[in-house]
Design an enzyme around this catalytic site. Structure first.
Site, PDB file in Angstrom:
ATOM      1  N   GLY A 117      10.402 -18.300 -28.307  1.00  0.00           N
ATOM      2  CA  GLY A 117      10.797 -17.170 -28.157  1.00  0.00           C
ATOM      3  C   GLY A 117      10.442 -16.926 -26.248  1.00  0.00           C
ATOM      4  O   GLY A 117      10.223 -17.934 -25.416  1.00  0.00           O
ATOM      5  N   SER A 118       9.975 -15.583 -25.514  1.00  0.00           N
ATOM      6  CA  SER A 118      10.147 -15.042 -24.895  1.00  0.00           C
ATOM      7  C   SER A 118       9.090 -16.018 -23.547  1.00  0.00           C
ATOM      8  O   SER A 118       8.672 -16.114 -23.004  1.00  0.00           O
ATOM      9  CB  SER A 118      10.460 -13.603 -24.724  1.00  0.00           C
ATOM     10  OG  SER A 118      11.420 -13.321 -25.141  1.00  0.00           O
ATOM     11  N   ALA A 119       7.805 -16.580 -24.733  1.00  0.00           N
ATOM     12  CA  ALA A 119       6.577 -16.962 -24.516  1.00  0.00           C
ATOM     13  C   ALA A 119       7.509 -18.017 -23.270  1.00  0.00           C
ATOM     14  O   ALA A 119       6.401 -18.585 -22.447  1.00  0.00           O
ATOM     15  CB  ALA A 119       6.376 -17.478 -25.180  1.00  0.00           C
TER      16      ALA A 119
END
Length: 733
Positions: free
Chosen positions: A403-405
């Site tokens: 994800g956005s990590a």
């Protein structure tokens, strides 16, 4: 005057006789010369050409090396706390000679059975059948008729051993249960001893009993060694783990010995078949150092194969000790944090697919792994309750959408590839591509918000990353545009990610590391490039995420992570660690292409995630007593875990990466909670909560160690006890 005829004839005969004699003597001398030449040549050939072979052959017959076990190397954490130890235990062994017969071994087994109590749980049906045949030889082989035996012998291309094997097979098949029941409990105890004796190899000590050998048993056997040829009393070393951490690995036990698939590999390195060897993780990775050098003795035998003397030719050395990079107290505390959060989440709704969670903490400057936590929930079918098991190896053997990590890597890829710059302003808005539904950020469902990279990280803008990927593809966003994917866009982005360690092996010093899964990247997968840009396409291991954020934190150097920090000689006094042999320092795998100014800019954005007014982790980190920076992540994924019946079901994976202190990073961390929820509207913060609690614990222990003067840098470092009460024997795993 004429000579007399008779006299001339006599002289001629005499000369002829002398000539024949000389010829014969020459032949004789020549023959003698040839014979002696052949003897000299043969002696020269034996001494010069074949001399070493004959010497080796003689040594094999009269001086036979016998290896005896030595303690394996111990494992300690970075502060000298014991993690894996060896416990001595009494053992009774048997060494079979070349000339030993089955009847002699059976006689010794019967005598030993009178002195010790031997468990019979390992006796198999085949053992009982073979033992019955030995005890009832004639009745056993009468079960095969002469006609049956003749039929077997009449087969073409059959060897004697194959003939005997077929006959023995028929005999075993015809032994009845009633006949096997004739074996008494005492017979079975003798059999249990005999099977251990027979399983060894000539002149190789074989353990008869090493578990629960009482002092009385040890003394009784020791007193009667002269009556028990080949039997000896000695000390064996049992491997004991003082931590449940699975990455420590395990060894085989003597009853199993070397795994079949690696038998030739180890035998070529002078191992015995019943040696303990590392089966997994650290025990396997560092087997060569941990095993040590065995004591070697030579049994001097006579022509009859009887041992007449024993000489120790090499005293042997215990295995080298390993100092791990792990902080065992931090490991234990972070395990509690992850386990508590995992069980709390599992008790909530929409968690039917949740079964695991991970946390990795490492030094971004050295690659030292300080804590490697993996926890997995399994349902105990007997109790009906959940059990939480160690799954630390899952941090590098399993991979998930992050994800956005990964958005910091996306921005840096855009800067490096010239698609955007730190000053680039892009609008966050729902975007529409031809033939697709809209794609948008969670916080913006309909408006247009101008953003730079800092705001994009702080608020976790999906659209900023989408537009960055489109610019890398060379196709700036326009409403309802068709997305024609250039052939090199996927490779360019993936290569940029790989500079940080995403999608490639980290190089950790543990076996079976997984590099993750890359999705298809053909012409019809254009929309997937947008998913890749926000971490919802390719999969990454928790360890890769920790290496990635470490690379950002330390100024752009991808450091190889490691769990072994030092190799030392065994302790001489049991009080302090042995002499340093090797120190494993930082290994730089690569430096990213971005200039330091790009990294510093992105780090500002990561700092705003924790402290900005709209930061996605402000609630957890806004009041932290230390400076830190990081990135949260949520990935919408399809389930592909252990429950195959639910494959393809929608779920959410939550992640978090970060580092601290912000100004001078000394710790980097990554959290992954796969398939945490099936409800997209359910509030979720466990990933951020785990990160905050773990970081608090790190700084708390740092202060504690300073006050208590616990250090890893002493020249003479004291051995400390384990911090847990775990005690796991090699046969209990």
């Amino acid at each position: 005057m004429r000579k007399a005829p008779g006299k001339n004839r006599a002289a001629s005969v005499k000369a002829k006789h002398h000539s024949n004699l000389t010829f014969r003597m020459n032949i004789l001398f020549f023959a003698i010369f040839i014979v002696f030449s052949m003897l000299i040549f043969r002696l020269g050939y034996m001494q010069i050409v074949k001399g070493e072979d004959y010497v080796r052959d003689l040594e094999r017959k009269e001086e036979v090396p016998v290896n005896t076990s030595v303690p394996r190397g111990r494992m300690y954490d970075r502060y000298g706390r014991i993690l894996v130890d060896n416990h001595p235990e009494n053992a009774i062994t048997y060494t079979k000679m070349q000339t030993t017969t089955t009847e002699e071994m059976l006689n010794i087994a019967e005598k030993v059975a009178q002195l010790i109590e031997q468990p019979t749980n390992r006796v198999t049906l085949r053992d009982k059948q073979d033992f019955w045949i030995i005890k009832n030889h004639d009745p056993a082989y009468e079960k095969v008729t002469d006609a049956e035996e003749a039929k077997i012998r009449a087969k073409e291309n059959i060897t004697t051993s194959q003939i005997n094997a077929e006959i023995d097979k028929l005999v075993r098949e015809r032994i009845t249960n009633e006949e096997l029941l004739q074996l008494t409990e005492k017979d079975l105890e003798v059999l249990a001893i005999f099977r251990e004796m027979a399983s060894g190899y000539n002149l190789s000590p074989q353990i008869i009993k090493s578990e629960n050998v009482s002092a009385d048993e040890f003394a009784r056997v020791s007193e009667r060694l002269t009556e028990l040829p080949g039997v000896n009393t000695t000390t064996d070393w049992k491997r004991v783990k003082l931590s449940s951490l699975s990455i420590l690995g395990r060894t085989t036990v003597p009853t199993k010995g070397i795994p079949k698939e690696k038998l030739n590999f180890y035998l070529a390195r002078d191992y015995s078949r019943n040696d303990r060897v590392g089966e997994s993780y650290i025990e396997a990775q560092y087997e060569e150092l941990l095993q040590g050098q065995k004591t070697v003795v030579k049994n001097i035998t006579n022509k009859k194969g009887q041992v007449v003397d024993t000489i120790t030719t090499y005293e042997g050395e215990p295995g080298k000790d390993l100092i791990l990079s792990l902080d065992s107290e931090l490991q234990a505390e972070t395990e509690k944090i992850v386990e508590e959060e995992l069980l709390k989440l599992k008790s909530q709704g929409a968690s039917s697919l949740l079964d695991r969670a991970f946390l990795v903490m490492m030094d971004p400057n050295t690659g030292d792994i300080l804590s490697m936590v993996g926890k997995k929930i399994e349902n105990n079918t007997e109790t009906g309750k959940y059990e939480v098991l160690d799954y630390s190896y899952g941090t590098f053997t399993t991979a998930y959408e992050a994800g956005s990590a990964v958005k910091a890597a996306t921005l840096l890829a855009g800067y490096n590839l010239g698609a955007i710059t730190p000053s680039t302003i892009l609008g966050d808005e729902p975007i529409w591509l031809k033939g697709t539904d809209s794609k948008k950020s969670i916080f913006n469902h309909g408006g247009y918000i101008s953003m730079d990279g800092l705001s994009a990280l702080e608020q976790s803008s999906n659209v900023y990353m989408f537009k960055t990927a489109l610019l890398i593809n060379g196709t700036p966003y326009s409403y309802r545009m068709p997305l024609l994917l250039n052939q090199n866009t996927f490779p360019k982005m993936r290569n940029s990610y790989a500079q940080f360690g995403l999608g490639v092996k980290t190089g950790i010093d543990l076996p079976n590391e997984f590099s993750g899964v890359r999705g298809p990247s053909g012409p019809t997968d254009g929309g997937k490039i947008l998913d890749l840009a926000i971490g919802q396409y390719d999969t990454y291991t928790p360890l890769q995420l920790a290496q990635y954020i470490s690379t950002v934190a330390n100024g752009g150097y991808r450091i190889q992570p490691h769990v072994v920090k030092e190799v030392r000689e065994p302790s001489k006094d049991g009080q302090s660690l042995g002499q340093l042999v090797t120190e494993i320092g930082p290994t730089i795998l690569n430096q990213i292409d971005n200039p330091l100014s790009d990294l510093n800019y992105v780090k500002q954005g990561l700092r705003r995630v924790y402290t900005g007014s709209k930061g996605t982790a402000k609630r957890q980190f806004g009041n932290a007593p230390y400076t830190a920076a990081g990135k949260t992540g949520t990935a919408e994924v399809m389930y592909y875990g252990d429950l195959r019946q639910y494959w393809g079901q929608y779920s959410l994976t939550y992640t978090h990466v970060g580092f601290a202190p912000y100004e001078n990073p000394e710790i980097a961390y990554a959290v992954v909670i796969p398939w945490a929820s099936t409800n997209p509207n359910q509030p979720f913060s466990a990933n951020n909560d785990i990160a905050r609690k773990a970081l608090d614990k790190y700084f708390e222990l740092k202060a504690k160690y300073k006050s208590e003067k616990v250090t890893e840098s002493d020249v003479k470092q004291t051995i400390l006890p384990a911090i847990t009460k775990d005690k796991i024997g090699e046969d209990e795993e």
